[in-house]
Enzyme design. Sequence first.
Site, PDB file in Angstrom:
ATOM      1  N   ARG A  49      29.466  -9.457 -32.753  1.00  0.00           N
ATOM      2  CA  ARG A  49      29.494 -10.919 -32.806  1.00  0.00           C
ATOM      3  C   ARG A  49      29.892 -11.323 -34.209  1.00  0.00           C
ATOM      4  O   ARG A  49      29.664 -10.598 -35.179  1.00  0.00           O
ATOM      5  CB  ARG A  49      28.120 -11.516 -32.470  1.00  0.00           C
ATOM      6  CG  ARG A  49      27.550 -11.130 -31.122  1.00  0.00           C
ATOM      7  CD  ARG A  49      28.208 -11.828 -29.951  1.00  0.00           C
ATOM      8  NE  ARG A  49      28.061 -13.289 -29.996  1.00  0.00           N
ATOM      9  CZ  ARG A  49      26.994 -13.958 -29.589  1.00  0.00           C
ATOM     10  NH1 ARG A  49      25.950 -13.306 -29.120  1.00  0.00           N
ATOM     11  NH2 ARG A  49      26.937 -15.283 -29.646  1.00  0.00           N
ATOM     12  N   LYS A  89      14.496 -12.882 -25.046  1.00  0.00           N
ATOM     13  CA  LYS A  89      15.382 -13.654 -24.178  1.00  0.00           C
ATOM     14  C   LYS A  89      15.120 -13.375 -22.700  1.00  0.00           C
ATOM     15  O   LYS A  89      15.903 -13.768 -21.848  1.00  0.00           O
ATOM     16  CB  LYS A  89      16.840 -13.333 -24.523  1.00  0.00           C
ATOM     17  CG  LYS A  89      17.223 -13.702 -25.953  1.00  0.00           C
ATOM     18  CD  LYS A  89      18.654 -13.302 -26.233  1.00  0.00           C
ATOM     19  CE  LYS A  89      18.988 -13.525 -27.709  1.00  0.00           C
ATOM     20  NZ  LYS A  89      20.336 -13.039 -28.032  1.00  0.00           N
ATOM     21  N   PRO A 118      21.845 -18.451 -24.884  1.00  0.00           N
ATOM     22  CA  PRO A 118      20.611 -19.104 -25.314  1.00  0.00           C
ATOM     23  C   PRO A 118      19.787 -18.149 -26.184  1.00  0.00           C
ATOM     24  O   PRO A 118      19.667 -16.977 -25.866  1.00  0.00           O
ATOM     25  CB  PRO A 118      19.871 -19.394 -24.005  1.00  0.00           C
ATOM     26  CG  PRO A 118      20.881 -19.252 -22.931  1.00  0.00           C
ATOM     27  CD  PRO A 118      21.909 -18.302 -23.432  1.00  0.00           C
ATOM     28  N   GLU A 119      19.223 -18.669 -27.267  1.00  0.00           N
ATOM     29  CA  GLU A 119      18.384 -17.820 -28.097  1.00  0.00           C
ATOM     30  C   GLU A 119      16.941 -17.935 -27.598  1.00  0.00           C
ATOM     31  O   GLU A 119      16.636 -18.712 -26.697  1.00  0.00           O
ATOM     32  CB  GLU A 119      18.560 -18.212 -29.564  1.00  0.00           C
ATOM     33  CG  GLU A 119      20.069 -18.204 -29.920  1.00  0.00           C
ATOM     34  CD  GLU A 119      20.403 -17.949 -31.372  1.00  0.00           C
ATOM     35  OE1 GLU A 119      19.554 -17.428 -32.102  1.00  0.00           O
ATOM     36  OE2 GLU A 119      21.534 -18.243 -31.762  1.00  0.00           O
TER      37      GLU A 119
END
Length: 350
Positions: free
Chosen positions: A313, A51, A2-3
């Site tokens: 990523r 986050k 989740p951002e």
Amino acid sequence: MPEGHTVHRLAAALEQAFGGRRVRTSSPQGRFPEAEQLDGSVLLGAEAVGKHLFLALAPAADVPADSPAVRQVHVHLGLYGSWTFAGEPGFADAHAIGAPRLRMGEREEAHGDGGLDWRRLVPRPTVRLRIAGEHGLADLTGPTACEVLDAQGRQAVLDRLGPDPLREDPDGRARRRFVDAVRRSRTTIGALLMNQQVVAGIGNIYRAELLFRARLDPFVPGRELSAGMCEEMWEDLVALMTYGARTGRIVTTQPAHRDIEARIVERSRGTRQNGDEDPSAVPREKSFYVYHRQTLPCRLCGTTVRSADLAGRTVFWCPRCQRVRRRRAGWTREHPATPWALADPAAQVA
Ligand SMILES: [Zn+2]
């Protein structure tokens, strides 16, 4: 993962659900034994920073926020964590928040009318923390962190984080911190945007889309960027994430760019967002310029979108549109207006 916008929505949902009220806390999984000591506390508030989520719990509602009696439950969802909500009508409006994938796995008990009796929901054995109130409950599964901190511990977490675009910044301090951190660094801008000490709350989707919207090559070192370019990137990020926090969805495409690939059927490629089930939302496959669109043609120029590993990523970019490498002087944007119009009448009805 989740951002940041999702964590801000979660904080709002938890505060709305339990704020100012006494809650029952438990750890069905047993891996958060502190839940037992916190049981019966009042949830003073919920706060998101990047986050990271903080739930302030106290023995009574009138305990001052800075009292040593306040315990902070610090939660980081990591890659696999999620919150599932269940409760009375109205309360459960929040049930889709926090999990990129809608979790519906707990309907063991039902009313005679087919509805859900949340009070009789048996927690899954993987539930790390259950918070139950008068009108509903929230189950946390799979977080990277779920721990109790005092005020110093909370501050230590905050000290490790860069500015959060979703927090108020009336004097521009957060923006300046971001710009300075980027311009001090020899690291690529693509890696810097994933560094939570540079900016808190960005994940892989916002990184790829922000760079595309800035026409910026992901492999340019931060120190080669002008202050003006960094400032505009920050402002764009604030606009994008504010939209995300409001709607629960990441949409970065302008309406005019969404349908240009009508002859190409875009597959979902495993990307899911909250709101996918909502027919009025911008469909996932039209929401992004480059994220998970590798091997597909760029929405603007038709060049094949590329992907590569950057900072652990995958980063996605258009090698033709994203040729901006350094100074503002060389920076011409084909499609003006920052922040780009996110207005999508259908998406904003809610
Ligand atoms: Zn392009």
